[in-house]
Design a protein around this motif. Structure first.
Motif, short mmCIF file in Angstrom:
data_model
loop_
_atom_site.label_atom_id
_atom_site.label_comp_id
_atom_site.label_asym_id
_atom_site.label_seq_id
_atom_site.Cartn_x
_atom_site.Cartn_y
_atom_site.Cartn_z
N ARG A 199 32.01 8.96 -13.61
CA ARG A 199 33.17 8.08 -13.85
C ARG A 199 32.94 6.70 -13.22
O ARG A 199 33.37 5.69 -13.76
CB ARG A 199 34.46 8.70 -13.36
N PHE A 200 32.23 6.64 -12.09
CA PHE A 200 31.93 5.35 -11.47
C PHE A 200 30.95 4.54 -12.33
O PHE A 200 31.08 3.34 -12.46
CB PHE A 200 31.37 5.53 -10.06
N ARG A 201 29.99 5.24 -12.92
CA ARG A 201 29.04 4.56 -13.81
C ARG A 201 29.80 3.98 -15.00
O ARG A 201 29.54 2.85 -15.42
CB ARG A 201 27.97 5.54 -14.28
N HIS A 202 30.77 4.72 -15.51
CA HIS A 202 31.54 4.24 -16.66
C HIS A 202 32.42 3.05 -16.30
O HIS A 202 32.56 2.11 -17.08
CB HIS A 202 32.38 5.37 -17.26
N VAL A 203 33.01 3.08 -15.11
CA VAL A 203 33.82 1.94 -14.65
C VAL A 203 32.92 0.71 -14.54
O VAL A 203 33.27 -0.38 -15.02
CB VAL A 203 34.53 2.25 -13.31
N ALA A 204 31.76 0.87 -13.91
CA ALA A 204 30.82 -0.25 -13.76
C ALA A 204 30.36 -0.75 -15.12
O ALA A 204 30.30 -1.97 -15.35
CB ALA A 204 29.63 0.17 -12.90
N ASP A 205 30.06 0.16 -16.04
CA ASP A 205 29.63 -0.25 -17.38
C ASP A 205 30.74 -1.00 -18.11
O ASP A 205 30.47 -1.96 -18.83
CB ASP A 205 29.20 0.97 -18.20
N ALA A 206 31.97 -0.57 -17.92
CA ALA A 206 33.11 -1.24 -18.56
C ALA A 206 33.26 -2.67 -18.03
O ALA A 206 33.46 -3.61 -18.81
CB ALA A 206 34.40 -0.45 -18.34
N VAL A 207 33.15 -2.84 -16.72
CA VAL A 207 33.25 -4.18 -16.13
C VAL A 207 32.10 -5.05 -16.61
O VAL A 207 32.31 -6.22 -16.99
CB VAL A 207 33.29 -4.12 -14.58
N ARG A 208 30.89 -4.50 -16.65
CA ARG A 208 29.74 -5.26 -17.16
C ARG A 208 29.97 -5.68 -18.61
O ARG A 208 29.65 -6.81 -18.99
CB ARG A 208 28.46 -4.41 -17.07
N HIS A 209 30.51 -4.77 -19.40
CA HIS A 209 30.82 -5.08 -20.81
C HIS A 209 31.77 -6.27 -20.89
O HIS A 209 31.54 -7.21 -21.66
CB HIS A 209 31.44 -3.84 -21.49
N TYR A 210 32.82 -6.25 -20.07
CA TYR A 210 33.80 -7.34 -20.08
C TYR A 210 33.13 -8.65 -19.68
O TYR A 210 33.30 -9.67 -20.35
CB TYR A 210 34.95 -7.02 -19.12
N LEU A 211 32.37 -8.65 -18.61
CA LEU A 211 31.72 -9.87 -18.12
C LEU A 211 30.76 -10.44 -19.16
O LEU A 211 30.69 -11.65 -19.36
CB LEU A 211 31.01 -9.60 -16.79
N THR A 212 30.03 -9.56 -19.81
CA THR A 212 29.06 -9.99 -20.83
C THR A 212 29.78 -10.55 -22.05
O THR A 212 29.46 -11.64 -22.54
CB THR A 212 28.14 -8.83 -21.24
N GLU A 213 30.76 -9.80 -22.56
CA GLU A 213 31.45 -10.19 -23.80
C GLU A 213 32.26 -11.49 -23.64
O GLU A 213 32.44 -12.23 -24.60
CB GLU A 213 32.35 -9.07 -24.29
N THR A 214 32.74 -11.74 -22.44
CA THR A 214 33.54 -12.94 -22.21
C THR A 214 32.68 -14.11 -21.72
O THR A 214 33.20 -15.23 -21.55
CB THR A 214 34.64 -12.67 -21.15
N GLY A 215 31.41 -13.86 -21.44
CA GLY A 215 30.54 -14.91 -20.96
C GLY A 215 30.75 -15.25 -19.49
O GLY A 215 30.29 -16.29 -19.01
N LEU A 216 31.43 -14.36 -18.77
CA LEU A 216 31.73 -14.62 -17.35
C LEU A 216 30.70 -14.01 -16.41
O LEU A 216 30.73 -14.28 -15.23
CB LEU A 216 33.13 -14.08 -17.01
N GLY A 217 29.83 -13.17 -16.95
CA GLY A 217 28.89 -12.45 -16.10
C GLY A 217 27.54 -13.08 -15.98
O GLY A 217 27.17 -14.03 -16.56
#
Length: 118
Positions: free
Chosen positions: A100-118
């Motif tokens: 579940r922690f890996r999924h939370v981290a993957d979700a945050v990475r997805h957001y940062l990448t898709e929004t250009g903030l990461g």
């Protein structure tokens, strides 16, 4: 607010990630209320979130113990302030353990990448 739905599925659990600019706790609360106006998100098992507002870390695990702290660490590493990220989970009936922690981290990475903030 940007919403990326159905980004991860594992053993019946499904994940989404959302977020947007927020300068204070009232703006975070307003964004969460807006998200939960959608019945699907209102009925989610967990809407964990984190933000660094004016240099102060704030989070809410919403029952997903440790998720907020992990999200804060990722926001800090990305240097992202005055922005809230919400990871939503619909529990699928099977415990995920540490995954579940890996999924939370993957979700945050997805957001940062898709929004250009990461």
């Amino acid at each position: 607010m940007q919403i990326f739905d159905k980004i991860i599925s594992d053993r019946g659990s499904r994940y989404a990630v959302s977020g947007g600019p927020a300068g204070n706790r009232a703006e975070v609360d307003a964004m969460l209320a807006e998200l939960k106006r959608n019945k699907r998100f209102a009925k989610a098992t967990h809407n964990s979130w984190a933000a660094i507002l004016g240099g102060e870390p704030v989070k809410d695990d919403d029952g997903e113990s440790g998720a907020g702290q992990l999200m804060l660490q990722m926001l800090d590493r990305a240097g992202l302030q005055d922005h809230v990220i919400v990871v939503t989970r619909w529990y699928g009936g099977k415990h995920l353990g540490g995954d579940r922690f890996r999924h939370v981290a993957d979700a945050v990475r997805h957001y940062l990448t898709e929004t250009g903030l990461g």
